[in-house]
Design a protein around this motif. Sequence first.
Motif, PDB file in Angstrom:
ATOM      1  N   ILE B  61     135.883  31.037  80.130  1.00 46.05           N
ATOM      2  CA  ILE B  61     135.400  30.495  78.863  1.00 46.05           C
ATOM      3  C   ILE B  61     136.223  29.254  78.522  1.00 46.05           C
ATOM      4  O   ILE B  61     135.703  28.247  78.054  1.00 46.05           O
ATOM      5  CB  ILE B  61     135.503  31.573  77.759  1.00 46.05           C
ATOM      6  N   ALA B  64     135.075  25.810  80.061  1.00 46.06           N
ATOM      7  CA  ALA B  64     134.100  25.023  79.310  1.00 46.06           C
ATOM      8  C   ALA B  64     134.810  24.217  78.221  1.00 46.06           C
ATOM      9  O   ALA B  64     134.508  23.033  78.012  1.00 46.06           O
ATOM     10  CB  ALA B  64     133.043  25.944  78.700  1.00 46.06           C
ATOM     11  N   GLY B  68     135.018  20.238  78.117  1.00 47.28           N
ATOM     12  CA  GLY B  68     134.484  19.583  76.922  1.00 47.28           C
ATOM     13  C   GLY B  68     135.504  18.637  76.307  1.00 47.28           C
ATOM     14  O   GLY B  68     135.169  17.515  75.898  1.00 47.28           O
ATOM     15  N   PHE B  83     138.489  27.476  72.878  1.00 43.01           N
ATOM     16  CA  PHE B  83     137.472  28.336  73.486  1.00 43.01           C
ATOM     17  C   PHE B  83     138.005  29.729  73.819  1.00 43.01           C
ATOM     18  O   PHE B  83     137.312  30.719  73.607  1.00 43.01           O
ATOM     19  CB  PHE B  83     136.902  27.657  74.742  1.00 43.01           C
ATOM     20  N   PHE B 111     127.889  31.655  82.417  1.00 42.93           N
ATOM     21  CA  PHE B 111     127.306  30.635  81.556  1.00 42.93           C
ATOM     22  C   PHE B 111     128.354  29.584  81.195  1.00 42.93           C
ATOM     23  O   PHE B 111     128.096  28.380  81.212  1.00 42.93           O
ATOM     24  CB  PHE B 111     126.727  31.292  80.308  1.00 42.93           C
ATOM     25  N   MET B 112     129.547  30.043  80.867  1.00 42.87           N
ATOM     26  CA  MET B 112     130.607  29.129  80.454  1.00 42.87           C
ATOM     27  C   MET B 112     131.041  28.214  81.598  1.00 42.87           C
ATOM     28  O   MET B 112     131.302  27.030  81.393  1.00 42.87           O
ATOM     29  CB  MET B 112     131.809  29.915  79.935  1.00 42.87           C
ATOM     30  N   GLY B 114     129.132  27.291  83.981  1.00 40.50           N
ATOM     31  CA  GLY B 114     128.030  26.347  84.109  1.00 40.50           C
ATOM     32  C   GLY B 114     128.148  25.227  83.084  1.00 40.50           C
ATOM     33  O   GLY B 114     127.984  24.039  83.404  1.00 40.50           O
ATOM     34  N   LEU B 115     128.458  25.626  81.859  1.00 40.31           N
ATOM     35  CA  LEU B 115     128.648  24.649  80.791  1.00 40.31           C
ATOM     36  C   LEU B 115     129.751  23.659  81.164  1.00 40.31           C
ATOM     37  O   LEU B 115     129.626  22.447  80.981  1.00 40.31           O
ATOM     38  CB  LEU B 115     129.011  25.397  79.509  1.00 40.31           C
ATOM     39  N   GLY B 116     130.828  24.214  81.702  1.00 38.33           N
ATOM     40  CA  GLY B 116     131.949  23.368  82.106  1.00 38.33           C
ATOM     41  C   GLY B 116     131.536  22.366  83.171  1.00 38.33           C
ATOM     42  O   GLY B 116     131.912  21.190  83.119  1.00 38.33           O
ATOM     43  N   LEU B 118     128.612  21.144  83.594  1.00 37.35           N
ATOM     44  CA  LEU B 118     127.819  20.109  82.928  1.00 37.35           C
ATOM     45  C   LEU B 118     128.747  19.066  82.292  1.00 37.35           C
ATOM     46  O   LEU B 118     128.586  17.862  82.506  1.00 37.35           O
ATOM     47  CB  LEU B 118     126.924  20.736  81.864  1.00 37.35           C
ATOM     48  N   PHE B 119     129.728  19.530  81.531  1.00 36.51           N
ATOM     49  CA  PHE B 119     130.644  18.612  80.847  1.00 36.51           C
ATOM     50  C   PHE B 119     131.344  17.709  81.849  1.00 36.51           C
ATOM     51  O   PHE B 119     131.480  16.502  81.637  1.00 36.51           O
ATOM     52  CB  PHE B 119     131.692  19.390  80.039  1.00 36.51           C
TER      53      PHE B 119
END
Lengths: 272, 305
Positions: B61, B64, B68, B83, B111-112, B114-116, B118-119
């Motif tokens: 977590i 991400a 970010g 986070f 999910f986290m 994946g988010l990371g 993306l960032f």
Amino acid sequence: MNTVDKMITDAVQQEIVRAENLAAGYPGKTVWQGANFSFVRGEFVAIIGPNGAGKTLLMRLLLGLQQPVKGTIKLFNSQPKRGNPKIGYVPQRHLIDNDTNIECIELVRLAFSGTRWGFGLSSKSERKTAFEALEAVGAAELAYQPLSALSGGELQRIFLAEALVSNPEILLLDEPLSNLDIRRAKELVQLVNKVVRLRNVTALLVAHDINPLLPFLDKVVYIANGKAATGKPKDVLTSESLTALYGVNIEVMRDSRGNVAIIGIEDHHGDE
Amino acid sequence: MVTNSYIFNANLLIDVQQMFQYQFMQHAFEAGTAVAIIAGIVGYFVVLRRSAFASHALSHIGFAGAAGAVLLGINPIFGLLTFTCGGGVGMAVLGPRAVNRDVQIGTVLAFMLGLGVLFISLYTGYATEAYSILFGEILGISSSDVLITVTASLIILAAVGIMYRPLLFASLDEDVAEAKGLSMPLLGIIFMLLVAVAVSIAVQVVGVLLIFSLMVTPAAMARRLAKQPRNAMIISVLISLMATWSSLFIAFYEPYPVSFFITSMVFVSYLFVRYIYPSRICLECREKFSSLSLAKHLQKTHPNI
Ligand SMILES: Nc1ncnc2c1ncn2[C@@H]1O[C@H](COP(=O)(O)OP(=O)(O)OP(=O)(O)O)[C@@H](O)[C@H]1O
Ligand SMILES: [Mg+2]
């Protein structure tokens, strides 16, 4: 104060638990109701009944972890409150497993001082108190053994020491006999009985089988089908009284050795 | 970081002197020491409460958050802290059992990550940022990060010092602790916050993906070696410290990542404690000797291992 008054106050002080028209349950669900009972100091009480009858629920009421749905319950003449140091508690569920490589005395010590802040560096006196509690249940030689290495019977003695370490006036023991063979069960019951008589504490012991307890009991609470019957074992555990209470035909059978089996609400209950 | 140009000397004192002439090594040792101590202590509670997977998830977590923060141009440690603390409180509030819900935690964790990703992809700078968050980059730690790490460590130390007994009691016998008046929800939140902060600072050393090697494994070994929680925590800290210090030392001379040395050292000691040390060799000594004297005893009786 004249002697009669004194006797009356004494008698009132001696009363440890009183329930009046008590109903208990969880939100949206009453598990049992209409219970009336009282326990006095130094009484050994068994609480029996089938799975899910609400025996643990009664303990939770006394521990202040749960509020009555209806009626009143009094412990030491006041409403049960969480964190009462006069209660010694052995829960039904334990987190001890094969990985709990922690010596027994540490668990007992935490039951004594685990709610205090601070590191507890001067733990010598705490450990001494814990050791005395272990001695009292005949588990001194287990003090430095890891919890993970103990047998079921040994563990139950440690839990009893954990409950006794704060010098309680009432013991709540939730199924301490489960997982014990007949001999260990008898030993543990004798140990509890000794504690009850020597220290004059009240003990409520939840069990599925009443027979190992019968020789020592002062009272029994039989919880089943949403009701609770209380009294001396020989009065409560009869076909007539249980049939009258539950409105269905219940038979209490006794064998030649005095063992009891309750048949009707739950077959084999108490059968050995 | 080019670290393979230093010459190893047989005189360790000279080596250490040489090493500490470099500020990045000083910083690495300062932060590494703080992290090792904290991870060893908090890790003991993590294994005791069977929350290893939850702490692993917290670090993901945190990924991400760190990514970010990089994207926004802030220090990644703040993203990590935000986070992990948020995630930790969230898990604790969802109920103490939530900490043991593998599938739900795993889903959030993925999910986290994946988010990371993306960032990181949105951040047009260099990909080394992602690499150092995932695998740690202790040799590049700045002096302000050292300050944050040491401050966070002191806060954790103070918190554990104050709540040592209630935390231990609640971890060992939840039902009795609750009946005695301890608040399980509150202790659950405090515990997860401790883990969150510990994970955040440990990520700088071993990275998000290798957090287990500092936060869980040393404590799991220590638990096998000592029956007293206090001693187990000391052993756990010592293992983390030895792994961190020796890895930093080796990494000064060898061009491989510090995290590789730390994880390897922890892994080898784990194998030793798990398979060579235990009962099979000498069942009865366990009763006769305390864990430390047992180690000495084993050295005498089984010098070949
Ligand atoms: N948290 C809860 N919420 C709602 N209902 C519950 C909860 N915990 C228990 N119950 C229900 O309350 C009833 C009484 O539970 P309790 O644990 O007191 O039974 P018990 O007599 O102790 O049973 P056992 O012999 O299995 O321990 C059961 O029907 C159970 O399903
Ligand atoms: Mg129960």
